[in-house]
Design a protein around this motif. Structure first.
Motif, short mmCIF file in Angstrom:
data_model
loop_
_atom_site.label_atom_id
_atom_site.label_comp_id
_atom_site.label_asym_id
_atom_site.label_seq_id
_atom_site.Cartn_x
_atom_site.Cartn_y
_atom_site.Cartn_z
N CYS A 128 0.83 -1.22 0.00
CA CYS A 128 0.00 0.00 0.00
C CYS A 128 0.85 1.26 0.00
O CYS A 128 0.36 2.34 -0.31
N HIS A 171 -1.46 -7.47 5.16
CA HIS A 171 -2.07 -6.97 3.93
C HIS A 171 -2.89 -8.12 3.34
O HIS A 171 -2.35 -9.18 3.03
N ASN A 178 -6.46 -4.56 0.76
CA ASN A 178 -6.21 -3.49 1.70
C ASN A 178 -5.46 -4.05 2.90
O ASN A 178 -5.44 -5.24 3.12
N CYS A 179 -4.88 -3.15 3.68
CA CYS A 179 -4.22 -3.57 4.91
C CYS A 179 -5.25 -3.73 6.02
O CYS A 179 -6.21 -2.96 6.09
#
Length: 127
Positions: free
Chosen positions: A54, A64, A70-71
């Motif tokens: 990211c 992640h 997304n994290c």
């Protein structure tokens, strides 16, 4: 009185001086070391890490997730848990209806013919 810039070096030249790698801050009466992230150019809070995918720092970084893209961190734990919970319910729902379908078909044609005629066999070559 002449004010000198913090990056002013003693020999008269100016140059870039990187910030210190850590900074000690007192939080609730305890001394905490904050690490500097050279990519984000901030002092990271405790338990924060930089995600290389990211390209930003995430507080309480867990991992992640490639499926969410997304994290998983402080602000989205509940959304990630809801994703996992809804995915589990969907898996149970599909599994229950596949078993129900095979049981109902096995009463008509027998168990082996029900498995042979089930929709799950279509990706395989005809036997």
């Amino acid at each position: 009185m002449v004010m000198l810039h913090p990056t002013y070096v003693a020999n008269g030249s100016t140059g870039y001086r990187p910030p210190p790698r850590t900074r000690e801050v007192v939080i609730n009466g305890q001394t905490v070391k904050l690490k500097y992230c050279f990519t984000c150019k901030i002092f990271r809070p405790p338990r924060a890490s930089h995600c290389s995918l990211c390209d930003n720092c995430v507080e309480r970084f867990d991992h992640h997730c490639p499926w969410v893209g997304n994290c998983v961190g402080r602000r989205n734990y509940r959304f990630f848990y809801m994703f996992i919970l809804s995915l589990s319910f969907l898996t149970i729902f599909i599994f229950a209806f596949v078993i129900t379908h095979i049981i109902l078909r096995s009463h008509q044609d027998g168990f082996l013919n029900a498995l042979k005629d089930s929709p799950a066999r279509y990706p395989l070559a005809k036997l």
